[in-house]
Write a protein that holds these residues in place. Structure first.
Motif, mmCIF file in Angstrom:
data_model
loop_
_atom_site.group_PDB
_atom_site.id
_atom_site.type_symbol
_atom_site.label_atom_id
_atom_site.label_comp_id
_atom_site.label_asym_id
_atom_site.label_seq_id
_atom_site.Cartn_x
_atom_site.Cartn_y
_atom_site.Cartn_z
ATOM 1 N N UNK A 166 48.572 4.209 -18.006
ATOM 2 C CA UNK A 166 47.940 2.903 -17.825
ATOM 3 C C UNK A 166 46.470 3.063 -17.487
ATOM 4 N N UNK A 167 46.187 3.962 -16.539
ATOM 5 C CA UNK A 167 44.791 4.174 -16.158
ATOM 6 C C UNK A 167 43.940 4.639 -17.317
ATOM 7 N N UNK A 168 44.499 5.513 -18.160
ATOM 8 C CA UNK A 168 43.723 6.019 -19.292
ATOM 9 C C UNK A 168 43.470 4.947 -20.331
ATOM 10 N N UNK A 169 44.268 3.878 -20.306
ATOM 11 C CA UNK A 169 44.051 2.747 -21.218
ATOM 12 C C UNK A 169 43.071 1.730 -20.640
ATOM 13 N N UNK A 170 42.778 1.843 -19.345
ATOM 14 C CA UNK A 170 41.935 0.854 -18.663
ATOM 15 C C UNK A 170 40.551 1.411 -18.335
ATOM 16 N N UNK A 171 40.496 2.591 -17.710
ATOM 17 C CA UNK A 171 39.231 3.058 -17.154
ATOM 18 C C UNK A 171 38.160 3.414 -18.182
ATOM 19 N N UNK A 172 38.512 3.903 -19.381
ATOM 20 C CA UNK A 172 37.445 4.050 -20.375
ATOM 21 C C UNK A 172 36.765 2.719 -20.690
ATOM 22 N N UNK A 173 37.563 1.639 -20.761
ATOM 23 C CA UNK A 173 36.986 0.317 -20.967
ATOM 24 C C UNK A 173 36.134 -0.121 -19.793
ATOM 25 N N UNK A 174 36.585 0.206 -18.586
ATOM 26 C CA UNK A 174 35.797 -0.123 -17.397
ATOM 27 C C UNK A 174 34.451 0.590 -17.433
ATOM 28 N N UNK A 175 34.452 1.859 -17.843
ATOM 29 C CA UNK A 175 33.182 2.574 -17.940
ATOM 30 C C UNK A 175 32.280 1.926 -18.987
ATOM 31 N N UNK A 176 32.857 1.497 -20.103
ATOM 32 C CA UNK A 176 32.066 0.764 -21.098
ATOM 33 C C UNK A 176 31.433 -0.475 -20.472
ATOM 34 N N UNK A 177 32.217 -1.187 -19.673
ATOM 35 C CA UNK A 177 31.731 -2.400 -19.022
ATOM 36 C C UNK A 177 30.567 -2.076 -18.086
ATOM 37 N N UNK A 178 30.715 -1.001 -17.307
ATOM 38 C CA UNK A 178 29.657 -0.619 -16.369
ATOM 39 C C UNK A 178 28.383 -0.224 -17.106
ATOM 40 N N UNK A 179 28.543 0.496 -18.203
ATOM 41 C CA UNK A 179 27.385 0.892 -18.997
ATOM 42 C C UNK A 179 26.708 -0.332 -19.611
ATOM 43 N N UNK A 180 27.516 -1.258 -20.110
ATOM 44 C CA UNK A 180 26.953 -2.475 -20.701
ATOM 45 C C UNK A 180 26.201 -3.278 -19.652
ATOM 46 N N UNK A 214 43.724 -2.684 -11.770
ATOM 47 C CA UNK A 214 43.146 -1.350 -11.701
ATOM 48 C C UNK A 214 41.770 -1.292 -11.066
ATOM 49 N N UNK A 215 41.157 -2.425 -10.844
ATOM 50 C CA UNK A 215 39.833 -2.424 -10.228
ATOM 51 C C UNK A 215 39.462 -3.854 -9.860
ATOM 52 N N UNK A 216 38.518 -3.973 -8.965
ATOM 53 C CA UNK A 216 37.849 -5.244 -8.691
ATOM 54 C C UNK A 216 36.364 -4.937 -8.797
ATOM 55 N N UNK A 217 35.714 -5.499 -9.812
ATOM 56 C CA UNK A 217 34.345 -5.111 -10.160
ATOM 57 C C UNK A 217 33.390 -6.274 -9.897
ATOM 58 N N UNK A 218 32.646 -6.239 -8.788
ATOM 59 C CA UNK A 218 31.628 -7.261 -8.550
ATOM 60 C C UNK A 218 30.469 -7.089 -9.525
#
Length: 243
Positions: A166-180, A214-218
């Motif tokens: 599950x994490x491997x399906x989520x966190x790469x996308x989260x990193x994309x979000x942070x980079x964006x 999997x995260x709470x991203x302010x």
């Protein structure tokens, strides 16, 4: 020399566009209260959706909170989680970290805690990975492939595998979000403190009980300026060919 005093990969600041974005993507927790346009938030989630998905199942969902009344309702939950987290970190910097830098980090966390109700946006990535499916033939292949040791630890292996899958399906996308976010001039930092009270968060946001968060991203416009991240030198973390 510690990771607090070294800018690893400093030449990346002069590299292709993505490299300086990564090299200056600090966790910035002091946010201005100014709203972030919905279309900008959509761009962040679009970047996340472009991330890889195991089996291309794309079973992710993103809860986006921008309503100030909802954010105010979440603020006490956030405070409880942050206070619990800070209680585990100790009053002094961990080994290898400068005391002053540690103090600044804690101060920023406390600032975000105390001003959480003014957070412009909060993004919570969710995922529900399907249970592993085994039939008699599949169990035979599993046993033959992994042998007695694999079968002995099958239950714990599958539990860990599902969590990491599950994490491997989520966190790469989260990193994309942070980079964006960084590329658009926004501050966005990854936190998982809400997991200490995950069921209360899910209840407050109407997230199904069988869906994992999997995260709470302010997210918001930063009060300060972006700058180079401080990380351990690459030469100190690589083990070539074996540990």
């Amino acid at each position: 020399m510690t990771f607090e005093t070294v800018y690893s990969d400093a030449p990346a600041l002069d590299g292709p566009a993505l490299f300086p974005t990564m090299a200056t993507m600090r966790a910035m927790r002091r946010l201005r209260p100014d709203a972030v346009p919905d279309e900008t938030i959509d761009r962040l989630v679009q970047a996340a959706v472009w991330g890889p998905s195991g089996g291309n199942m794309q079973a992710y969902e993103y809860v986006v909170v921008t309503d100030r009344a909802v954010m105010a309702d979440l603020a006490p939950l956030w405070k409880r989680c942050v206070d619990a987290y800070l209680a585990t970190t100790g009053k002094h910097a961990p080994k290898g970290m400068d005391d002053a830098a540690y103090g600044r980090m804690v101060a920023a966390i406390e600032y975000q805690r105390d001003h959480f109700a003014d957070t412009p946006a909060l993004i919570i990535p969710c995922y529900k990975f399907p249970e592993a499916q085994f039939d008699e033939e599949g169990l035979g292949v599993y046993a033959a492939s992994l042998g007695p040791a694999g079968l002995e630890h099958m239950s714990s292996t599958q539990t860990r595998f599902q969590a990491l899958a599950e994490g491997s399906c989520v966190y790469p996308g989260v990193q994309n979000l942070l980079l964006a976010a960084r590329a658009l001039g926004l501050a966005a930092n990854l936190t998982i403190w809400h997991l200490m009270l995950e069921q209360e968060w899910k209840k407050a946001l109407g997230i199904p009980s069988d869906t994992h968060t999997f995260a709470a991203i302010p997210v918001g416009w930063p009060q300060g300026n972006f700058g180079p991240v401080r990380r351990r030198p690459v030469a100190d973390v690589i083990h070539r060919n074996r540990w």
